[in-house]
Design an enzyme around this catalytic site. Structure first.
Site, PDB file in Angstrom:
ATOM      1  N   LYS A  95       0.808  -1.223   0.000  1.00 27.89           N
ATOM      2  CA  LYS A  95       0.000   0.000   0.000  1.00 27.89           C
ATOM      3  C   LYS A  95       0.845   1.280   0.000  1.00 27.89           C
ATOM      4  CE  LYS A  95      -4.337  -1.683   0.450  1.00 27.89           C
ATOM      5  NZ  LYS A  95      -4.333  -2.940   1.120  1.00 27.89           N
ATOM      6  N   GLU A 117     -10.061   6.072   2.847  1.00 27.93           N
ATOM      7  CA  GLU A 117     -10.895   5.003   3.375  1.00 27.93           C
ATOM      8  C   GLU A 117      -9.965   3.876   3.817  1.00 27.93           C
ATOM      9  OE1 GLU A 117     -10.013   5.222   0.269  1.00 27.93           O
ATOM     10  OE2 GLU A 117      -9.340   3.167  -0.114  1.00 27.93           O
ATOM     11  N   SER A 384       1.823  -9.799  -0.996  1.00 22.53           N
ATOM     12  CA  SER A 384       1.434  -8.386  -0.908  1.00 22.53           C
ATOM     13  C   SER A 384       1.625  -7.783   0.471  1.00 22.53           C
ATOM     14  CB  SER A 384      -0.024  -8.224  -1.348  1.00 22.53           C
ATOM     15  OG  SER A 384      -0.866  -9.090  -0.606  1.00 22.53           O
TER      16      SER A 384
HETATM   17  C1  LIG Z   1      -5.210  -4.081   0.818  1.00 27.85           C
HETATM   18  C2  LIG Z   1      -4.496  -5.345   0.613  1.00 27.85           C
HETATM   19  C3  LIG Z   1      -4.781  -6.204  -0.474  1.00 27.85           C
HETATM   20  C4  LIG Z   1      -5.904  -5.965  -1.447  1.00 27.85           C
HETATM   21  O1  LIG Z   1      -5.815  -4.800  -2.185  1.00 27.85           O
HETATM   22  P1  LIG Z   1      -5.412  -4.745  -3.707  1.00 27.85           P
HETATM   23  O2  LIG Z   1      -5.707  -3.344  -4.088  1.00 27.85           O
HETATM   24  O3  LIG Z   1      -6.229  -5.729  -4.455  1.00 27.85           O
HETATM   25  O4  LIG Z   1      -3.963  -5.057  -3.794  1.00 27.85           O
HETATM   26  C5  LIG Z   1      -4.014  -7.343  -0.628  1.00 27.85           C
HETATM   27  N1  LIG Z   1      -3.030  -7.664   0.239  1.00 27.85           N
HETATM   28  C6  LIG Z   1      -2.735  -6.877   1.289  1.00 27.85           C
HETATM   29  C7  LIG Z   1      -1.643  -7.298   2.206  1.00 27.85           C
HETATM   30  C8  LIG Z   1      -3.455  -5.699   1.510  1.00 27.85           C
HETATM   31  O5  LIG Z   1      -3.148  -4.930   2.563  1.00 27.85           O
END
Ligand SMILES: *Cc1c(COP(=O)(O)O)cnc(C)c1O
Length: 404
Positions: A95, A117, A384
């Protein structure tokens, strides 16, 4: 199949095929134009890019590792698996890449206040972090249900100096928080920039988020060429709104031999009503300023969605993913709660990595895919975020109660 241009946009710069656009209240039209003008002015500006990359490298801890998961590869007995470690970024997820970019645009526009948000709190924490770093005011909108589920992140944001607003409209979750943040923005645009947390919303947000997150695939391409001397055969990433996935795909969209695979949250199953598998189950609609695919009823009312993973618990998906799915350039698969939890435990034991439950949706698919591919094949899977935030709820899922 139509030619896929770079960035995958078609008729004009605001659309991805029929998807995208700017479906917004009149009060925001001028402000969104100002945001796109600013973005178009700075996106190729060397001084802007230098500041962005300096912060990514020296504050957010980039480049993130491309880690060869040897144990997982040997255990699954097929393709070589590399993990793109966005979990090692400052604040623990991808993020921050996007927040840094948008906040720098905000600063250049002369804004002094950031609003955002948040669902699970990851985007809210990243925004509060950068607001602290840039000495800007920060207000975060979060559904009441999420503030109760994610008390620790609420306190984190407050610790970083942000004000957290509890949203009691609708089902009191992420989609309602987006509505509340947009509404706040319509009331106060002069000093305020809306930092949107995924590849969704009205133009230019999907494009900004694509560009800021594409650092993931810019790095991974260079890293895999160094490690293997060739491009991977498949890229796998989880999809909520789609920001880490579009960032992971971006640099490979024109490399037709690289398979792109997005993993949606199927919840209790794509054929149940407790799911968040938007691309598999959704239909075309307009919500949150964009035309895209949404889980909705026959009257166009947005359905309640469900996933064990708060970060994937969104009833829509970014317009570029809707387009990539339509063109069959990317494939989207549903992964259930059970499969994601199995992957959470598997990656911890085989590689010593506690990955976010969102990311485990992608890892779960890799566990199925790798054994079907030859040992000469290569998969890159984006991790992610890190999974510390999920430990208590996974324990609960397994019937173990640990005190938070
Ligand atoms: C917010 C989040 C996501 C989902 O958001 P995307 O916009 O689809 O990437 C995925 N993994 C993590 C660790 C997140 O914090």
């Amino acid at each position: 199949m139509e030619e896929i241009k770079s960035k995958n946009k078609t008729d004009d710069s605001r659309h991805y095929g029929e998807f995208g656009g700017q479906y917004i209240p009149e009060t925001l039209v001028n402000e969104l134009h100002r945001v796109s003008d600013a973005y178009n002015k700075y996106k190729d500006d060397p001084a802007f890019l230098k500041e962005f990359h300096d912060l990514l490298n020296n504050y957010a801890n980039r480049p993130s590792l491309l880690y060869y998961a040897r144990q997982m590869t040997e255990d699954l007995g097929g393709a070589k698996i590399y993990l793109k470690r966005e979990d090692l970024n400052h604040t623990g997820a991808h993020k921050i890449n996007n927040v840094l970019g948008q906040a720098l645009i905000a600063k250049r526009m002369g804004k002094t206040r950031l609003i955002a948000e948040t669902g699970a709190g990851q985007h809210g924490v990243a925004t509060a972090t950068i607001a602290a770093l840039f000495n800007m005011d920060c207000e975060i909108f979060m559904g009441k249900k999420d503030t109760e589920r994610q008390k620790l992140n609420v306190y984190r944001m407050q610790l970083l100096g942000a004000k957290v607003h509890t949203v009691t409209n609708g089902s009191m979750v992420l989609k309602d928080a987006v509505n509340a943040a947009m509404q706040e923005w319509t009331k106060r645009v002069d000093d305020t920039f809306y930092v949107l947390g995924s590849a969704v919303g009205p133009y230019p947000y999907p494009e900004m988020v694509h560009d800021f997150q594409s650092v993931i695939s810019k790095e991974s391409k260079q890293q895999i060429l160094e490690a293997e001397g060739r491009l991977p055969d498949a890229i796998v990433a989880c999809v909520g709104g789609g920001s880490n996935a579009i960032g992971s795909f971006a640099e490979y969209i024109n490399d037709k031999n690289v398979q792109l695979i997005g993993c949606e949250a199927a919840g209790k199953g794509v054929d149940t009503d407790q799911t968040a598998a938007t691309i598999e189950r959704g239909s075309v609609g307009i919500f949150h300023g964009m035309k895209s695919l949404f889980l909705q009823n026959d009257d166009g009312q947005i359905d309640k969605v469900y996933s064990i993973s708060a970060g994937l618990d969104y009833p829509g998906v970014g317009p570029e993913h809707a387009r990539l799915a339509e063109l069959k350039r990317a494939k989207y698969v549903g992964i259930t709660d059970d499969e994601a939890v199995d992957a959470f435990e598997y990656i911890a034991k085989t590689e010593g990595i506690i990955a976010a439950i969102e990311s485990c949706h992608a890892l779960a698919y890799v566990m199925k895919l790798a054994p079907t591919m030859g040992k000469d094949k290569i998969i890159i899977c984006t991790v992610s975020g890190r999974g510390d935030k999920d430990v208590a709820s996974i324990a609960k899922y397994r019937g173990v109660n640990i005190d938070e």
